[in-house]
Enzyme design. Structure first.
Site, PDB file in Angstrom:
ATOM      1  N   GLN A  33     -13.165   0.235 -14.302  1.00  0.00           N
ATOM      2  CA  GLN A  33     -12.572   0.798 -15.525  1.00  0.00           C
ATOM      3  C   GLN A  33     -12.449  -0.247 -16.649  1.00  0.00           C
ATOM      4  O   GLN A  33     -12.462   0.089 -17.824  1.00  0.00           O
ATOM      5  CB  GLN A  33     -11.190   1.385 -15.219  1.00  0.00           C
ATOM      6  N   SER A  42      -5.581  -7.397 -10.357  1.00  0.00           N
ATOM      7  CA  SER A  42      -4.827  -8.530  -9.795  1.00  0.00           C
ATOM      8  C   SER A  42      -5.692  -9.783  -9.670  1.00  0.00           C
ATOM      9  O   SER A  42      -5.209 -10.904  -9.836  1.00  0.00           O
ATOM     10  CB  SER A  42      -4.287  -8.186  -8.410  1.00  0.00           C
ATOM     11  N   HIS A  45      -5.954 -12.641 -12.598  1.00  0.00           N
ATOM     12  CA  HIS A  45      -4.981 -13.685 -12.902  1.00  0.00           C
ATOM     13  C   HIS A  45      -4.506 -14.417 -11.654  1.00  0.00           C
ATOM     14  O   HIS A  45      -3.599 -15.240 -11.722  1.00  0.00           O
ATOM     15  CB  HIS A  45      -3.782 -13.101 -13.639  1.00  0.00           C
ATOM     16  N   HIS A 222       5.242  -9.661  -9.088  1.00  0.00           N
ATOM     17  CA  HIS A 222       5.565 -10.959  -8.483  1.00  0.00           C
ATOM     18  C   HIS A 222       5.435 -11.998  -9.599  1.00  0.00           C
ATOM     19  O   HIS A 222       4.461 -11.978 -10.357  1.00  0.00           O
ATOM     20  CB  HIS A 222       4.595 -11.189  -7.323  1.00  0.00           C
ATOM     21  N   TYR A 254       5.901 -21.271  -4.260  1.00  0.00           N
ATOM     22  CA  TYR A 254       4.689 -22.057  -4.059  1.00  0.00           C
ATOM     23  C   TYR A 254       4.277 -22.695  -5.382  1.00  0.00           C
ATOM     24  O   TYR A 254       4.659 -22.222  -6.460  1.00  0.00           O
ATOM     25  CB  TYR A 254       3.543 -21.213  -3.466  1.00  0.00           C
ATOM     26  N   TRP A 354      -5.583  -9.704  -0.058  1.00  0.00           N
ATOM     27  CA  TRP A 354      -5.408 -10.891  -0.907  1.00  0.00           C
ATOM     28  C   TRP A 354      -6.761 -11.554  -1.164  1.00  0.00           C
ATOM     29  O   TRP A 354      -7.716 -11.344  -0.396  1.00  0.00           O
ATOM     30  CB  TRP A 354      -4.496 -11.909  -0.202  1.00  0.00           C
ATOM     31  N   VAL A 355      -6.803 -12.384  -2.189  1.00  0.00           N
ATOM     32  CA  VAL A 355      -7.998 -13.195  -2.432  1.00  0.00           C
ATOM     33  C   VAL A 355      -8.327 -13.973  -1.158  1.00  0.00           C
ATOM     34  O   VAL A 355      -9.491 -14.085  -0.747  1.00  0.00           O
ATOM     35  CB  VAL A 355      -7.752 -14.172  -3.608  1.00  0.00           C
ATOM     36  N   ASP A 542      -6.802   1.729  25.946  1.00  0.00           N
ATOM     37  CA  ASP A 542      -6.858   2.325  27.285  1.00  0.00           C
ATOM     38  C   ASP A 542      -6.037   3.607  27.298  1.00  0.00           C
ATOM     39  O   ASP A 542      -5.103   3.764  26.529  1.00  0.00           O
ATOM     40  CB  ASP A 542      -6.403   1.335  28.368  1.00  0.00           C
ATOM     41  N   THR A 544      -4.505   7.015  29.875  1.00  0.00           N
ATOM     42  CA  THR A 544      -4.288   7.625  31.181  1.00  0.00           C
ATOM     43  C   THR A 544      -4.547   9.116  31.018  1.00  0.00           C
ATOM     44  O   THR A 544      -3.897   9.770  30.201  1.00  0.00           O
ATOM     45  CB  THR A 544      -2.845   7.385  31.662  1.00  0.00           C
ATOM     46  N   GLU A 641       6.182   9.362  36.126  1.00  0.00           N
ATOM     47  CA  GLU A 641       6.530   9.682  34.747  1.00  0.00           C
ATOM     48  C   GLU A 641       6.840  11.171  34.737  1.00  0.00           C
ATOM     49  O   GLU A 641       6.022  11.980  35.199  1.00  0.00           O
ATOM     50  CB  GLU A 641       5.350   9.401  33.813  1.00  0.00           C
TER      51      GLU A 641
HETATM   52  P1  FAD Z   1      -8.017  -5.935  -8.196  1.00  0.00           P
HETATM   53  O1  FAD Z   1      -8.406  -7.270  -8.568  1.00  0.00           O
HETATM   54  O2  FAD Z   1      -6.814  -5.356  -8.851  1.00  0.00           O
HETATM   55  O3  FAD Z   1      -9.243  -5.006  -8.443  1.00  0.00           O
HETATM   56  C1  FAD Z   1      -9.156  -3.600  -8.429  1.00  0.00           C
HETATM   57  C2  FAD Z   1     -10.036  -3.103  -9.532  1.00  0.00           C
HETATM   58  O4  FAD Z   1     -10.105  -1.698  -9.492  1.00  0.00           O
HETATM   59  C3  FAD Z   1      -9.506  -3.469 -10.903  1.00  0.00           C
HETATM   60  O5  FAD Z   1     -10.474  -4.235 -11.563  1.00  0.00           O
HETATM   61  C4  FAD Z   1      -9.265  -2.156 -11.572  1.00  0.00           C
HETATM   62  O6  FAD Z   1      -9.516  -2.196 -12.945  1.00  0.00           O
HETATM   63  C5  FAD Z   1     -10.210  -1.251 -10.825  1.00  0.00           C
HETATM   64  N1  FAD Z   1      -9.833   0.153 -10.893  1.00  0.00           N
HETATM   65  C6  FAD Z   1      -8.629   0.681 -10.583  1.00  0.00           C
HETATM   66  N2  FAD Z   1      -8.627   1.992 -10.782  1.00  0.00           N
HETATM   67  C7  FAD Z   1      -9.862   2.319 -11.221  1.00  0.00           C
HETATM   68  C8  FAD Z   1     -10.472   3.546 -11.602  1.00  0.00           C
HETATM   69  N3  FAD Z   1      -9.816   4.697 -11.576  1.00  0.00           N
HETATM   70  N4  FAD Z   1     -11.769   3.510 -11.986  1.00  0.00           N
HETATM   71  C9  FAD Z   1     -12.458   2.336 -11.997  1.00  0.00           C
HETATM   72  N5  FAD Z   1     -11.917   1.162 -11.672  1.00  0.00           N
HETATM   73  C10 FAD Z   1     -10.632   1.148 -11.280  1.00  0.00           C
HETATM   74  N6  FAD Z   1      -3.701 -13.729  -3.433  1.00  0.00           N
HETATM   75  C11 FAD Z   1      -4.098 -14.846  -2.827  1.00  0.00           C
HETATM   76  O7  FAD Z   1      -4.863 -14.790  -1.884  1.00  0.00           O
HETATM   77  N7  FAD Z   1      -3.652 -16.067  -3.207  1.00  0.00           N
HETATM   78  C12 FAD Z   1      -2.803 -16.206  -4.250  1.00  0.00           C
HETATM   79  O8  FAD Z   1      -2.411 -17.306  -4.610  1.00  0.00           O
HETATM   80  C13 FAD Z   1      -2.367 -15.045  -4.909  1.00  0.00           C
HETATM   81  N8  FAD Z   1      -1.490 -15.138  -5.911  1.00  0.00           N
HETATM   82  C14 FAD Z   1      -1.114 -14.036  -6.587  1.00  0.00           C
HETATM   83  C15 FAD Z   1      -0.271 -14.178  -7.669  1.00  0.00           C
HETATM   84  C16 FAD Z   1       0.085 -13.097  -8.408  1.00  0.00           C
HETATM   85  C17 FAD Z   1       1.002 -13.270  -9.578  1.00  0.00           C
HETATM   86  C18 FAD Z   1      -0.382 -11.805  -8.040  1.00  0.00           C
HETATM   87  C19 FAD Z   1      -0.002 -10.596  -8.815  1.00  0.00           C
HETATM   88  C20 FAD Z   1      -1.205 -11.656  -6.946  1.00  0.00           C
HETATM   89  C21 FAD Z   1      -1.581 -12.762  -6.202  1.00  0.00           C
HETATM   90  N9  FAD Z   1      -2.432 -12.661  -5.099  1.00  0.00           N
HETATM   91  C22 FAD Z   1      -2.848 -13.785  -4.475  1.00  0.00           C
HETATM   92  C23 FAD Z   1      -2.895 -11.359  -4.622  1.00  0.00           C
HETATM   93  C24 FAD Z   1      -4.310 -11.065  -5.116  1.00  0.00           C
HETATM   94  O9  FAD Z   1      -4.381 -11.333  -6.473  1.00  0.00           O
HETATM   95  C25 FAD Z   1      -4.701  -9.621  -4.879  1.00  0.00           C
HETATM   96  O10 FAD Z   1      -4.319  -9.211  -3.604  1.00  0.00           O
HETATM   97  C26 FAD Z   1      -6.199  -9.431  -5.020  1.00  0.00           C
HETATM   98  O11 FAD Z   1      -6.636  -9.979  -6.233  1.00  0.00           O
HETATM   99  C27 FAD Z   1      -6.567  -7.974  -4.960  1.00  0.00           C
HETATM  100  O12 FAD Z   1      -7.932  -7.833  -5.211  1.00  0.00           O
HETATM  101  P2  FAD Z   1      -8.561  -6.384  -5.398  1.00  0.00           P
HETATM  102  O13 FAD Z   1     -10.000  -6.546  -5.684  1.00  0.00           O
HETATM  103  O14 FAD Z   1      -8.169  -5.528  -4.262  1.00  0.00           O
HETATM  104  O15 FAD Z   1      -7.763  -5.759  -6.628  1.00  0.00           O
END
Ligand code: FAD
Length: 814
Positions: A33, A42, A45, A222, A254, A354-355, A542, A544, A641
């Site tokens: 989108q 998420s 950033h 967060h 952190y 998560w990333v 598994d 039973t 049982e």
């Molecule tokens: P997203 O990056 O949100 O991607 C989902 C995508 O779907 C978006 O681009 C969105 O635009 C798209 N989308 C949604 N709805 C639609 C639609 N209807 N049509 C088309 N597109 C759509 N994780 C770590 O591992 N280490 C960290 O240090 C860390 N720090 C964080 C710090 C903060 C402040 C936050 C908020 C999160 C942090 N996380 C961290 C978590 C991590 O950022 C997320 O879990 C991860 O980025 C999720 O990835 P994603 O691809 O699932 O989601």
């Protein structure tokens, strides 16, 4: 080759497109989108801290793969992952102890890690006040992931293999027909597809609503903040950071370096749920204003700033320059949501990832779609792991908030959720409370762990092993007393939470035969222990299975995942139907050498060994209560049982309880149950063995009948039967009867980690701790001396021939 649409080009969507196209699925369209690749989700950033070690082996495997993969990636010469290392600092004795346990987890799952003293912590992080720190856990391979870069690099690889990434395409509908997904509708047209994967991050529930699929996650904010430049912090922009990632979990914080500034993330603030309706629309161009970035609320961060300055005094000369409340996903148990929906075939979820775990989770989903099974066990992440009772919006909201609160807490493996409780109770619940039951929670059920009413039975030796505070939590000498009472007399166990189904119809036998490994074609009244394998021959679970009539079976399963798996394979012609009966029924396990003395006088039916043999099922009456009795035993004693309707459960309990008075019958809990099952070597699916293990190495070859005809996983398991196992699920006993273990500890062979403990419990009968552990085949032979590393301390242990208790089955077959 299916046409695949992925919704979302965050790190998960990009990684998935790469992994799918690498497996030959080239017709992949990723709809986003927002703009590409800083989409506004998420990932755009995320500060990108990757700490691999996790209590879950699966999550650790996901992280290890992510690190390995992103380390190899670059985007136009710019790095995607840098192993700056990770340092978790302990400022309390509890955390310091927990870091020792975490070191064990790291060693169990193959992550390099070491404990370091305060001076070494200060050497790695000179800003740190070493007087405040008791020590740290250093993990050299952890580091920073650049999520947007890694996303784009993977997207390029996927595009080169045929994938298309389309920005500014908002999915507004999911097309379905006949229980199958047919494609998606966007604001710029329709996209037909055979497979649709929602990788929409915290927007998941909105996509779920379009598809009619429950997506149990809660978007929460967060806080993440940047200081002004800090003296002594200097990193060229291209490397960003030199010092390890730093965690101060005692204060839910952190830290990482950003050039000359420090970034601080906090989980210390109140949970801040986010309503999707309030989330902004994506921007036209990549920008700092993102839907996933909410306005910073400084008051929520104030305590975290004070805690940060306390740990890193040099920050006193700095300030918070900017910050934001970033949105991401939290699930009821803190784990991802992966897998295909049962409600809508072809519709998959890859969310709440998560990333840190992105590439590993994406690989698992890609393998699952392309090859039918992930190579890593994913049952903890499977979208079907929740019970219906755990899917209400109120439950998802309550538990999601709690997952946020607990992100950095020291959570004991047995620790029950705080709420909502009680949610599910058996008909005997009030009686159990009257007996002073100490309840733990599982799948929403209140499950007695022990009963204080048994206090008079406790003997001095029931203290068992000497327990440190960690091992003493959720344990009581009552566990040993109840285990002994079961071995010496008779005990009532509430088995109601054991999930059960009825499978019926002219095709029921053929269906169950195809699904499982053992021979189920027995005369009505026969019971079989059998395995559910995945197509690769790995042990899913598994069961039973009791054949109650020609076309009618009662099946006890391990979890809702089994129900989903069985339902997914029901014959299309309707010749077999499946109905879950758990909620409307209940079960009491009556076990112990006096079980027959208790039950026979209450019944006009012949319950003798000759009249009602082992592994048989019969409908009988216990007093006024019609019951289905199965002569099986998870604790290794004579008994049954007894199943009946929930309406008559209380009557059944009272009848047995009344009659048991003269025999000294007791109520016994899960603590005793777990100890007794380990003495008998009865494995727990999902804990002792998973899809990563074949039945032979798991010691379950006896439940596989290769000659019975075809079944899922047969080909793979036939091959496994031909080869020598590389590893074995082995039985250990700790040499020192005073010591104990809990599970997931590393097992050392010749001083080096070679395997890990799956389950462990103190055995009252043997007077020492029994543990099951995965070990290399040559080390898994009886008599081998090994060590179980408990909180950093090696405990001598010996591989034992199993089962340890009653190998002749004399106590059961009589
Ligand atoms: P997203 O990056 O949100 O991607 C989902 C995508 O779907 C978006 O681009 C969105 O635009 C798209 N989308 C949604 N709805 C639609 C639609 N209807 N049509 C088309 N597109 C759509 N994780 C770590 O591992 N280490 C960290 O240090 C860390 N720090 C964080 C710090 C903060 C402040 C936050 C908020 C999160 C942090 N996380 C961290 C978590 C991590 O950022 C997320 O879990 C991860 O980025 C999720 O990835 P994603 O691809 O699932 O989601």
């Amino acid at each position: 080759r299916p046409r695949v649409v992925i919704i979302g080009a965050g790190i998960v969507g990009c990684a998935l497109a790469d992994e799918l196209t690498a497996r030959g699925l080239h017709d992949v369209t990723v709809l986003e989108q927002g703009p590409l690749f800083a989409t506004g989700g998420s990932s755009s950033h995320a500060p990108g801290l990757v700490f691999a070690t996790n209590p879950s082996k699966t999550m650790t495997e996901f992280a290890k793969y992510t690190v390995a993969k992103y380390s190899r990636l670059d985007l136009d010469g710019r790095w995607c992952f840098r192993a700056v290392g990770g340092l978790e600092a302990a400022t309390t004795p509890q955390r310091w102890d927990d870091l020792k346990r975490k070191l064990g987890l790291a060693r169990s799952w193959g992550v390099r890690a070491e404990l370091v003293g305060p001076d070494e912590c200060a050497r790695m992080w000179p800003l740190l006040d070493s007087d405040r720190v008791l020590g740290g856990l250093y993990t050299p391979d952890d580091g920073l992931a650049k999520a947007v870069r890694a996303g784009e690099a993977q997207a390029r690889a996927a595009t080169a293999r045929g994938a298309a990434f389309l920005d500014h395409h908002t999915v507004v509908g999911v097309e379905r027909d006949g229980g199958r997904v047919r494609g998606v509708v966007t604001d710029r047209g329709a996209f037909p597809a055979d497979v649709v994967v929602s990788a929409a991050g915290f927007w998941g529930p909105a996509i779920g609503r379009m598809a009619g699929v429950a997506v149990p996650l809660l978007p929460l904010a967060h806080q993440y903040a940047f200081t002004a430049p800090v003296e002594g912090v200097e990193n060229p922009p291209e490397i960003e950071a030199r010092r390890p990632l730093l965690r101060h979990q005692d204060r839910d914080l952190y830290f990482r370096e950003h050039g000359d500034r420090i970034g601080i993330g906090s989980y210390a603030h109140r949970p801040m749920p986010v309503h999707l309706a309030d989330v902004a629309e994506p921007a036209a161009e990549a920008s700092e204003d993102m839907p996933s970035k909410l306005e910073f609320t400084p008051a929520d961060f104030d305590p975290s700033w004070r805690d940060s300055v306390e740990l890193l005094p040099a920050l006193a000369g700095s300030t918070i320059e900017e910050g934001f409340n970033g949105v991401f996903s939290f699930t009821p148990d803190g784990m991802p949501l992966l897998g295909e929906s049962r409600a809508l075939r072809g519709f998959w979820l890859a969310e709440a990832v998560w990333v840190t775990h992105s590439a590993g989770a994406a690989r698992a989903v890609a393998e699952w779609i392309a090859e039918g099974r992930p190579s890593t066990d994913v049952h903890e992440c499977d979208v079907h792991r929740f019970e219906d009772a755990q899917l209400s919006p109120a439950y998802v909201a309550d538990r999601g908030k709690q997952s946020f609160v607990e992100v950095y807490d020291v959570v004991h493996p047995a620790q029950p959720i705080e709420g909502p409780r009680p949610l599910r109770t058996s008909p005997f619940y009030q009686r159990e409370r009257d007996l002073g039951a100490f309840f733990l929670e599982g799948g929403g059920w209140e499950r007695p762990h022990w009963y204080t009413a048994n206090a008079p039975l406790v003997r001095p030796e029931d203290e068992g092993a000497v327990r440190d505070p960690w091992a003493a939590r959720y344990h009581s000498p009552l566990v040993c007393a109840e285990a002994r009472a079961t071995r010496e007399g008779v005990a009532l166990y509430d088995m109601t939470p054991l999930k059960r189904l009825e499978v019926s119809g002219p095709g029921a036998l053929a269906f169950l035969q195809r699904m499982t490994t053992n021979q189920l074609d027995r005369k009505p009244g026969g019971v079989a222990y059998t395995l559910l394998l995945d197509p690769g021959g790995g042990v899913r679970s598994d069961l039973t299975v009791a054949r109650l009539d020609e076309d009618f079976f009662q099946v006890a399963v391990s979890s809702s995942l089994d129900v989903e798996w069985l339902c997914a394979h029901l014959p299309a012609d309707g010749s077999a139907v499946l109905r879950e009966t758990t909620a409307g029924t209940c079960c009491i396990g009556v076990w112990g050498p006096l079980a027959r003395d208790l039950v026979q006088p209450l019944s006009g039916d012949d319950l003798s060994h000759e009249g009602f043999g082992f592994f048989k099922a019969r409908r009988v009456h216990i007093g006024h209560v019609p019951v289905l009795a199965l002569r099986v035993s998870y604790v290794g004693e004579l008994g049954w049982e007894l199943y009946t309707g929930a309406d008559m459960g209380l009557r059944l309990w009272d009848t047995l309880w009344e009659a048991g008075r003269g025999l000294g019958a007791v109520a016994a809990g899960r603590g005793a149950f777990n100890s007794l099952r380990l003495e008998k070597g009865y494995r727990l699916a999902g804990t002792d063995m998973t899809t990563e293990h074949d039945p032979y190495e798991a010691g379950l070859g006896f439940a596989v009948r290769l000659d019975k005809g075809d079944f899922i996983g047969r080909e793979a398991v036939a091959a496994a039967a031909e080869r020598e196992p590389r590893r074995r699920l082995s039985c250990l006993t700790l040499d020192d009867p005073e010591r104990t273990a809990m599970g997931r500890e590393p097992v050392l062979v010749d001083g080096a980690p070679a395997g890990y403990v799956t389950s462990a419990a103190y055995s009252t009968t043997l007077g020492r701790t029994v543990a099951y552990a995965w070990l290399p085949a040559e080390a898994g032979l009886p008599g081998t001396a090994v060590e179980v590393e408990y909180f950093g301390e090696p405990l001598a242990a010996t591989v034992a021939a199993e089962p340890l208790f009653d190998p002749q089955m004399a106590r059961i077959r009589r």
